[in-house]
Scaffold this active site. Structure first.
Site, PDB file in Angstrom:
ATOM      1  N   ASP A  10      64.858  43.973 -79.267  1.00  0.00           N
ATOM      2  CA  ASP A  10      65.942  43.011 -78.912  1.00  0.00           C
ATOM      3  C   ASP A  10      65.825  41.929 -80.078  1.00  0.00           C
ATOM      4  OD1 ASP A  10      67.489  40.972 -77.084  1.00  0.00           O
ATOM      5  OD2 ASP A  10      65.518  39.891 -77.233  1.00  0.00           O
ATOM      6  N   SER A  11      66.854  40.871 -80.258  1.00  0.00           N
ATOM      7  CA  SER A  11      66.757  39.802 -81.317  1.00  0.00           C
ATOM      8  C   SER A  11      65.649  39.013 -81.043  1.00  0.00           C
ATOM      9  CB  SER A  11      67.957  39.027 -80.931  1.00  0.00           C
ATOM     10  OG  SER A  11      67.841  38.553 -79.492  1.00  0.00           O
ATOM     11  N   TYR A  42      71.132  36.474 -81.659  1.00  0.00           N
ATOM     12  CA  TYR A  42      72.203  37.295 -81.988  1.00  0.00           C
ATOM     13  C   TYR A  42      73.642  36.605 -81.519  1.00  0.00           C
ATOM     14  CZ  TYR A  42      69.213  41.181 -83.884  1.00  0.00           C
ATOM     15  OH  TYR A  42      68.535  42.077 -84.544  1.00  0.00           O
ATOM     16  N   GLY A  43      73.289  36.103 -80.469  1.00  0.00           N
ATOM     17  CA  GLY A  43      74.523  35.759 -79.712  1.00  0.00           C
ATOM     18  C   GLY A  43      75.625  34.939 -80.435  1.00  0.00           C
ATOM     19  N   CYS A  73      68.811  44.515 -75.381  1.00  0.00           N
ATOM     20  CA  CYS A  73      69.522  43.121 -75.927  1.00  0.00           C
ATOM     21  C   CYS A  73      71.101  43.423 -75.392  1.00  0.00           C
ATOM     22  CB  CYS A  73      69.346  42.969 -77.339  1.00  0.00           C
ATOM     23  SG  CYS A  73      70.290  41.569 -77.919  1.00  0.00           S
ATOM     24  N   ASN A  74      71.569  42.500 -74.674  1.00  0.00           N
ATOM     25  CA  ASN A  74      73.127  42.696 -74.594  1.00  0.00           C
ATOM     26  C   ASN A  74      73.979  42.769 -75.694  1.00  0.00           C
ATOM     27  OD1 ASN A  74      73.416  42.639 -71.298  1.00  0.00           O
ATOM     28  ND2 ASN A  74      71.501  41.682 -71.910  1.00  0.00           N
ATOM     29  N   SER A  75      73.582  41.565 -76.545  1.00  0.00           N
ATOM     30  CA  SER A  75      74.694  41.475 -77.637  1.00  0.00           C
ATOM     31  C   SER A  75      74.370  42.520 -78.557  1.00  0.00           C
ATOM     32  CB  SER A  75      74.122  40.064 -78.443  1.00  0.00           C
ATOM     33  OG  SER A  75      74.104  38.942 -77.474  1.00  0.00           O
ATOM     34  N   GLU A 152      64.421  29.487 -73.768  1.00  0.00           N
ATOM     35  CA  GLU A 152      63.487  29.370 -75.034  1.00  0.00           C
ATOM     36  C   GLU A 152      62.337  28.251 -75.179  1.00  0.00           C
ATOM     37  OE1 GLU A 152      64.530  31.284 -78.516  1.00  0.00           O
ATOM     38  OE2 GLU A 152      65.109  33.258 -77.421  1.00  0.00           O
ATOM     39  N   CYS A 184      72.495  39.044 -69.950  1.00  0.00           N
ATOM     40  CA  CYS A 184      71.855  38.263 -71.001  1.00  0.00           C
ATOM     41  C   CYS A 184      70.492  38.606 -70.738  1.00  0.00           C
ATOM     42  CB  CYS A 184      71.986  37.012 -71.251  1.00  0.00           C
ATOM     43  SG  CYS A 184      70.953  36.167 -72.654  1.00  0.00           S
ATOM     44  N   HIS A 186      67.841  36.777 -71.279  1.00  0.00           N
ATOM     45  CA  HIS A 186      67.294  35.438 -70.821  1.00  0.00           C
ATOM     46  C   HIS A 186      67.615  35.256 -69.298  1.00  0.00           C
ATOM     47  CE1 HIS A 186      66.546  35.577 -74.983  1.00  0.00           C
ATOM     48  NE2 HIS A 186      66.047  34.204 -75.018  1.00  0.00           N
TER      49      HIS A 186
HETATM   50  N1  DGL Z   1      69.078  39.061 -76.199  1.00  0.00           N
HETATM   51  C1  DGL Z   1      70.426  38.289 -76.207  1.00  0.00           C
HETATM   52  C2  DGL Z   1      71.058  39.208 -75.236  1.00  0.00           C
HETATM   53  O1  DGL Z   1      70.644  39.748 -74.370  1.00  0.00           O
HETATM   54  C3  DGL Z   1      69.976  36.913 -75.945  1.00  0.00           C
HETATM   55  C4  DGL Z   1      69.483  36.289 -77.078  1.00  0.00           C
HETATM   56  C5  DGL Z   1      70.343  36.422 -78.294  1.00  0.00           C
HETATM   57  O2  DGL Z   1      71.316  35.765 -78.467  1.00  0.00           O
HETATM   58  O3  DGL Z   1      70.027  36.997 -79.323  1.00  0.00           O
HETATM   59  O4  DGL Z   1      72.302  39.078 -75.341  1.00  0.00           O
END
Ligand code: DGL
Length: 274
Positions: A10-11, A42-43, A73-75, A152, A184, A186
């Site tokens: 993940d990011s 990453y968003g 990670c979705n992004s 966060e 996401c 989070h």
């Molecule tokens: N892990 C990122 C996601 O699921 C969220 C945090 C980010 O912006 O990197 O998109």
């Protein structure tokens, strides 16, 4: 059975919500987790840049011998899953398709809301995945960029986050969605606030649980599931501050995050872009 661990990344620490769900469902699997906290979140970044980072990390995890990789990670999934799959020699799963499938199966009125980072929403990855399963579904997406910061900071309840969630979700409620994808990593930590705001009639689809189910199916069908009595091992790595990764990691996953190894960038592994 395959003794190699699962590789997940993940990011930053967000993907640990996915790892937690995988650990609950598959308590014998060993996992290597990498969080790119030197370059995350990453968003807000541009898609080609996220793709470059994600390819680099996937190559690194593959070089450590992961049996199956999970882009937790979705992004990063939205930006890079197909490129990673094309370049990796092991199966790679993302978080978007399982969430999309869960939503298509759950919705009754075929009006699905999706919330995520700017990069995820801009990529339209959820729309594409949902429409691949139900071309007639109505998808309403909303980027909720500040929610990552709230989580966060550890601010997962209280009037400020409730107000922000209300502001983001109002247009989706207006559209009459009966299913909302938490797109996401989070957002599972904001589940209570989001559920209260959307009301009882709306189902929340959390990609962490959907992904854990998908990982299980993949391991079972490939005959990779561990059947030994040996306890699993968990290895945590990050690119940035390991202390911060430990303290946030405990919030996202739990006390299992005792130590995080720092790995210097650039990471080793194949270089698909060179
Ligand atoms: N892990 C990122 C996601 O699921 C969220 C945090 C980010 O912006 O990197 O998109």
């Amino acid at each position: 059975m395959n003794a190699a661990p699962l590789g997940m990344f993940d990011s930053g620490v967000g993907g640990l919500t996915v790892m937690r769900a995988v650990m609950r469902r598959l308590p014998r699997e060993s996992i290597i987790y990498f969080g790119d906290n030197a370059r995350g979140p990453y968003g807000p970044r541009e898609i080609p840049e996220i793709r470059r980072f994600a390819l680099e990390i996937a190559a690194f995890l593959e070089s450590l011998g992961g049996a199956v990789s999970v882009v937790a990670c979705n992004s990063a999934t939205s930006a890079a899953l197909l490129d990673i799959q094309r370049n990796c020699s092991v199966p790679v799963l993302g978080v978007v398709e399982p969430g999309a499938r869960g939503a298509v199966q759950a919705t009754r009125n075929r009006r699905i809301g999706v919330i995520g980072t700017r990069a995820t929403v801009r990529s339209r990855a959820y729309q594409k995945a949902i429409h691949a399963l139900d071309a007639g579904a109505h998808v309403h997406s909303r980027a909720c960029p500040t929610l990552v910061d709230f989580v966060e900071r550890g601010e997962v309840r209280g009037p400020r986050v409730e107000e922000e969630v209300r502001r983001y979700l109002a247009p989706l409620k207006k559209r009459g969605v009966d299913t909302l994808v938490l797109g996401c990593t989070h957002y599972p930590l904001l589940r209570e606030v989001i559920a209260r705001e959307m009301g009882e009639g709306v189902r929340l689809i959390s990609s962490d649980e959907e992904v854990a189910r998908e990982v299980e199916e993949n391991l079972v069908r490939r005959g990779y599931l561990k059947n030994s009595e040996e306890p699993p091992t968990y290895r945590f790595m990050c690119s940035g501050d390991p202390e911060q990764a430990v303290s946030l990691g405990r919030i996202f996953l739990g006390p299992e995050v005792e130590r995080v190894e720092k790995v210097e960038l650039p990471l080793g592994g194949w270089r698909p872009w060179s």
